[in-house]
Scaffold this active site. Structure first.
Site, short mmCIF file in Angstrom:
data_model
loop_
_atom_site.label_atom_id
_atom_site.label_comp_id
_atom_site.label_asym_id
_atom_site.label_seq_id
_atom_site.Cartn_x
_atom_site.Cartn_y
_atom_site.Cartn_z
N TYR A 26 0.84 -1.19 0.00
CA TYR A 26 0.00 0.00 0.00
C TYR A 26 0.88 1.25 0.00
O TYR A 26 1.63 1.51 0.95
CB TYR A 26 -0.93 0.03 1.21
CG TYR A 26 -2.00 -1.03 1.23
CD1 TYR A 26 -2.31 -1.78 0.09
CD2 TYR A 26 -2.73 -1.29 2.38
CE1 TYR A 26 -3.29 -2.75 0.11
CE2 TYR A 26 -3.73 -2.26 2.41
CZ TYR A 26 -4.00 -2.99 1.27
OH TYR A 26 -4.98 -3.96 1.30
N SER A 64 -13.13 -4.09 -0.23
CA SER A 64 -13.86 -3.35 -1.28
C SER A 64 -15.35 -3.62 -1.20
O SER A 64 -15.99 -4.01 -2.18
CB SER A 64 -13.33 -3.69 -2.67
OG SER A 64 -12.07 -3.10 -2.88
N PRO A 65 -15.98 -3.40 -0.04
CA PRO A 65 -17.39 -3.76 0.14
C PRO A 65 -18.36 -2.91 -0.68
O PRO A 65 -19.51 -3.32 -0.87
CB PRO A 65 -17.61 -3.55 1.63
CG PRO A 65 -16.59 -2.53 2.03
CD PRO A 65 -15.39 -2.84 1.20
N GLY A 73 -17.04 -4.76 -9.82
CA GLY A 73 -15.92 -5.17 -10.66
C GLY A 73 -14.64 -5.28 -9.83
O GLY A 73 -14.67 -5.52 -8.62
N GLU A 82 -13.39 -1.03 -10.18
CA GLU A 82 -13.97 -0.22 -11.25
C GLU A 82 -14.71 1.00 -10.71
O GLU A 82 -14.99 1.94 -11.44
CB GLU A 82 -14.92 -1.08 -12.09
CG GLU A 82 -14.20 -2.14 -12.91
CD GLU A 82 -15.15 -3.00 -13.71
OE1 GLU A 82 -16.12 -2.45 -14.26
OE2 GLU A 82 -14.93 -4.23 -13.75
#
Length: 305
Positions: A52, A215-216, A220, A223
């Site tokens: 990160y 990424s809740p 995609g 995206e």
């Protein structure tokens, strides 16, 4: 705040966790205030990875800990390693080197949890086990887990370990539902019926691994966020309707949908906005009815046989 027992290992962690992928964009003062906001909300879990910001996210977090060392005892720190440019690397040397570098950047003596970030096709379980043993014996890592692993990959890795894996971080949310689609569409030719991950969600439940949903709010693969997106009118209309019923935002409702699952998941929030984090935390106060949970699932474009 709602808490879950991570991997049934006696470590209570907040159901909403802070994902630290974007924190390098904050100034030192902004990051300090953001961390304090999270702790004030009852969020005690901070998820890092050595890739990160090329390590700068860990370094920025570590500068706050150096300035305010008393914060470390209030938080659970998770790190991830194993991704290198153009490859994955679970060699003993790379894991040990990575952890030492992570600890240095974070200004801490230990990680509460270390995850292997993505499966390495050249993984040798016994070699990973040697690395984990050394890290555990040295007090550098307390618990271990994986990220983006399927069921058989977990079994293979676990075969070489003395430690029980406690977590599997997987992409999951209203527009990334593959882990449950195939089960609901079992014995059909519906689009959602193929099992792409070895029934990993059921596997984690059976073996006591906590699923951490990354990424809740994305659709995609990075995206964009589906909330308020014209591309998803039915889902956003349903979220809007139910947000009024439960008196929370659409964002909190989307997080509550994940937390409603009996697997006892964590939601990894990637926001660096203190007010947005506060809002997401209100998801812990919501218990969606079975009818509303399925209504959102269908509004996301899924089918039931």
């Amino acid at each position: 705040m709602k808490y879950v027992d991570l991997g049934k290992a006696g470590l209570n962690v907040s159901a909403v966790a802070v994902g630290c992928m974007r924190i390098s964009a904050l100034s030192h003062g902004e990051l300090s205030r953001f961390i304090h906001t999270a702790l004030d909300c009852g969020v005690n879990f901070f998820d890092h990875a050595d890739i990160y910001g090329g390590g700068e996210c860990e370094a920025a977090f570590g500068r706050v800990l150096k300035e305010e060392p008393g914060l470390r005892g209030q938080m659970v720190l998770q790190g991830k390693c194993g991704i290198r440019k153009g490859m994955y690397d679970f060699s003993k040397e790379h894991i040990l080197k990575s952890v030492d570098e992570i600890l240095g950047r974070l200004n801490t003596d230990y990680l509460d949890v270390l995850l292997l970030h993505r499966p390495d096709a050249l993984m040798e379980p016994e070699e990973v086990g040697e690395a984990f043993d050394r890290l555990e014996a040295a007090g550098k890592v307390k618990r271990f887990g994986v990220s983006n692993f399927n069921a058989r990959q977990i079994d293979l890795l676990q075969s070489g370990l003395r430690q029980k894996l406690v977590a599997n971080q997987l992409q999951f949310g209203l527009l990334h539902t593959g882990m449950i689609d195939h089960a609901l569409c079992a014995n059909t030719k519906f689009p959602g019926s193929p099992d792409r991950d070895g029934e990993v969600l059921d596997y984690c439940r059976l073996h006591g691994l906590t699923v951490q949903a990354w990424s809740p709010f994305q659709y995609g693969f990075f995206e964009g966020v589906f909330l308020g997106k014209e591309k998803f009118p039915e889902l956003n209309a349903q979220l809007s309707e139910l947000s009024g019923k439960y008196n929370v935002s659409e964002q909190a409702l989307a997080a509550a949908w994940i937390l409603r699952h009996p697997a006892g998941m964590q939601v990894i929030s990637g926001s660096t906005n203190p007010e947005r984090l506060k809002d997401i935390c209100t998801a812990c106060d919501v218990e969606l009815s079975r009818e509303d949970w399925y209504a959102l699932y269908l509004a996301a474009g899924n089918q039931l046989p």
